[in-house]
Design a protein around this motif. Structure first.
Motif, short mmCIF file in Angstrom:
data_model
loop_
_atom_site.label_atom_id
_atom_site.label_comp_id
_atom_site.label_asym_id
_atom_site.label_seq_id
_atom_site.Cartn_x
_atom_site.Cartn_y
_atom_site.Cartn_z
N ILE A 168 0.68 -1.21 0.10
CA ILE A 168 0.01 0.05 -0.16
C ILE A 168 0.87 1.32 -0.03
O ILE A 168 1.75 1.34 0.35
CB ILE A 168 -1.17 0.20 1.10
CG1 ILE A 168 -0.02 -0.05 2.50
CG2 ILE A 168 -1.90 -1.07 1.08
CD1 ILE A 168 -0.97 -0.05 3.81
N SER A 204 4.28 -10.50 -6.79
CA SER A 204 4.43 -9.21 -6.32
C SER A 204 5.04 -8.42 -7.51
O SER A 204 4.49 -7.25 -7.68
CB SER A 204 5.35 -9.00 -5.21
OG SER A 204 4.74 -9.96 -4.15
N LEU A 231 3.49 -5.04 -9.13
CA LEU A 231 4.25 -3.75 -9.24
C LEU A 231 4.29 -2.93 -10.98
O LEU A 231 4.25 -2.10 -11.07
CB LEU A 231 5.54 -3.84 -8.90
CG LEU A 231 5.75 -3.80 -7.17
CD1 LEU A 231 7.10 -4.41 -6.88
CD2 LEU A 231 5.59 -2.31 -6.72
N LEU A 255 6.42 5.44 0.24
CA LEU A 255 4.97 4.68 0.58
C LEU A 255 4.12 5.53 1.70
O LEU A 255 3.23 5.62 1.51
CB LEU A 255 5.26 3.18 0.72
CG LEU A 255 5.87 2.64 -0.35
CD1 LEU A 255 6.16 0.91 0.24
CD2 LEU A 255 4.81 2.23 -1.46
N1 TRP Z 1 4.46 -6.40 -0.95
C1 TRP Z 1 5.08 -7.08 -1.68
C2 TRP Z 1 6.08 -7.90 -0.69
O1 TRP Z 1 6.07 -7.77 0.37
C3 TRP Z 1 5.82 -6.09 -2.52
C4 TRP Z 1 5.05 -5.33 -3.40
C5 TRP Z 1 4.21 -5.41 -4.54
C6 TRP Z 1 4.67 -3.82 -2.93
N2 TRP Z 1 3.57 -4.41 -4.66
C7 TRP Z 1 3.93 -3.18 -3.91
C8 TRP Z 1 5.30 -2.91 -2.06
C9 TRP Z 1 3.22 -2.17 -3.77
C10 TRP Z 1 4.97 -1.73 -1.98
C11 TRP Z 1 3.82 -1.33 -2.88
O2 TRP Z 1 6.96 -8.40 -1.01
#
Ligand code: TRP
Length: 444
Positions: free
Chosen positions: A227, A325, A329, A382
């Motif tokens: 997020i 993931s 992205l 973030l």
């Molecule tokens: N959350 C993923 C992880 O823990 C990485 C990730 C994918 C991410 N999309 C995202 C992090 C968007 C921040 C924002 O590996």
């Protein structure tokens, strides 16, 4: 354009895709190293607090923005608030996605490398795992080739479309990963001398507390839940009108946290149990940071019968978790280019991949650059994005629109109190907490 927007096919597919985005190297690689660095249990405590107080509400907010706007991250702000400067929040998100991929793909490359090391049996023959990992780190070319391969794989899935690519791959491999983590956690806890590791993980002590504890934990919460950059805005725009946002966000966060804690239960007990020098283990853990996963886990596998099978399966599933993931992205950046600049999906994907590879090459050559991208995205970009998203939904968006999204046009019975609390959190609690942690982290 909105009529043509692809949707996820099933409800299970939706949770799986969102959970697939959340669960990744952030849980299994980054969480343990951050926990070691942050002093163990106390870090986890703050981390869980961040998930509850603003993680879940923010994820819901991103879903709201995405489904209401039916557009990419930047386009969503544009559509819901035409003529304002809110579009910069979306643009910041796209940039953040790019920055994250710039170092994340390198770690994905390490994972692939380890997958092939174990498949070929080489990992099985290693006697010093620290040296083994350092050999990889000191070979930029090897890292770059794996990183490029992983970026190519991600691009392939992006090109094969939302439904087929993301949904199918998430649906059955995630539960398998979960099962494997569970088995490994049990094996790790059963090692002699593992209890110290469990204590480190679950018994808070003020001994190792750092001034940046809150900022670090908040960054990890944002990173792990995907997020703060509009990843969940983009996914929210693919959600059907009958998806319950609150339920989905709670499910995804629960799953995500469980995987992270499981990773901790695998890594810390075995790190303590297998360490030759118990006295310095915590220092070692902290120094070992980024390598923890790639050093401690192979050691654990070596303690198990059929170690090749376990190690190969683990690194294969970890690659898949990482892939779901990176897909999420890359999707953010690709759809942005596709919709805002009217580039074809293929061109957008190629352009994104090209940029990611350039950042990835620099990250492979320069650990300080790698770290800078990690810190800048997780601890700065973030949370900043999250701050603005909560202000946007809490203050700017029309309450009726928010409530219609949350209750699926009134078909879900939440009651007025729920909505009030939700808006209150977005207006005051989340922004204040994020801001306070920012300021404290910067001056502390
Ligand atoms: N959350 C993923 C992880 O823990 C990485 C990730 C994918 C991410 N999309 C995202 C992090 C968007 C921040 C924002 O590996």
């Amino acid at each position: 354009m909105s009529e043509k927007r692809v949707k996820f096919a099933t409800k299970l597919g939706i949770v799986a895709a969102a959970a697939g985005s959340a669960v990744g190297l952030g849980n299994i690689w980054r969480f343990p190293s951050q926990t070691a660095d942050g002093g163990g249990a106390i870090f986890i405590f703050v981390y869980v607090g961040c998930i509850l107080f603003f993680g879940i509400p923010l994820m819901v907010s991103e879903f709201v923005v995405g489904r209401a706007a039916q557009a990419n991250t930047a386009g969503a702000f544009h559509k819901l608030s035409p003529g304002t400067q809110w579009k910069w929040v979306g643009r910041l998100g796209v940039l953040t996605g790019f920055v994250i991929m710039g170092f994340y793909m390198v770690v994905c490359g390490w994972t692939l490398d380890y997958f092939f090391q174990s498949l070929s049996g080489n990992l099985h023959r290693v006697s010093d795992f620290t040296t083994n990992f350092n050999t990889l780190l000191s070979n930029p070319l090897r890292q770059i080739l794996w990183m490029i391969l992983f970026t190519g794989m991600t691009a392939f899935f992006i090109l094969s479309g939302v439904k087929k690519g993301i949904e199918q791959s998430s649906k059955f491999l995630m539960p398998l990963l979960f099962l494997l983590l569970f088995i490994l956690a049990i094996r790790s806890v059963l090692l002699e001398g593992s209890s110290q590791g469990l204590n480190f993980l679950f018994k808070p002590s003020m001994e190792h507390v750092k001034p940046t504890l809150f900022l670090d934990a908040m960054g990890q919460a944002f990173f792990s839940l995907s997020i703060g950059m509009g990843c969940m805005i983009t996914y929210g725009s693919y959600f059907n009108s009958d998806i319950n946002f609150t339920k989905t966000a709670v499910q995804v966060s629960l799953l995500d946290s469980m995987v992270a804690i499981l990773a901790g239960v695998i890594i810390f007990p075995s790190a303590f149990a297998l360490s030759t020098n118990a006295g310095t283990i915590v220092d070692e853990l902290v120094a070992g940071g980024p390598g923890l996963l790639f050093i401690t886990l192979p050691e654990l596998f070596n303690q198990m019968p059929l170690s090749i099978v376990w190690a190969t399966l683990f690194f294969c599933l970890l690659s898949v978790a990482a892939l779901t993931s990176t897909i999420s992205l890359m999707e953010v950046v690709t759809v942005y280019l596709n919709e805002e600049y009217r580039l074809s999906r293929r061109r957008s994907t190629l352009l994104t991949s090209f940029g990611v590879i350039i950042l990835g090459v620099i990250s492979s050559l320069s650990p300080p650059f790698f770290n800078m991208l990690d810190v800048a995205s997780a601890k700065f970009m973030l949370p900043l994005g999250g701050l603005f998203i909560s202000l946007f939904v809490g203050w700017y968006l029309d309450r009726k629109l928010v409530s219609a999204q949350l209750t699926n046009e009134g078909t879900l019975n939440y009651g007025v109190a729920f909505l009030k609390v939700y808006i209150f959190v977005l207006r005051y609690v989340a922004p204040a907490a994020i801001l306070a942690i920012f300021i404290y982290g910067l001056v502390g």
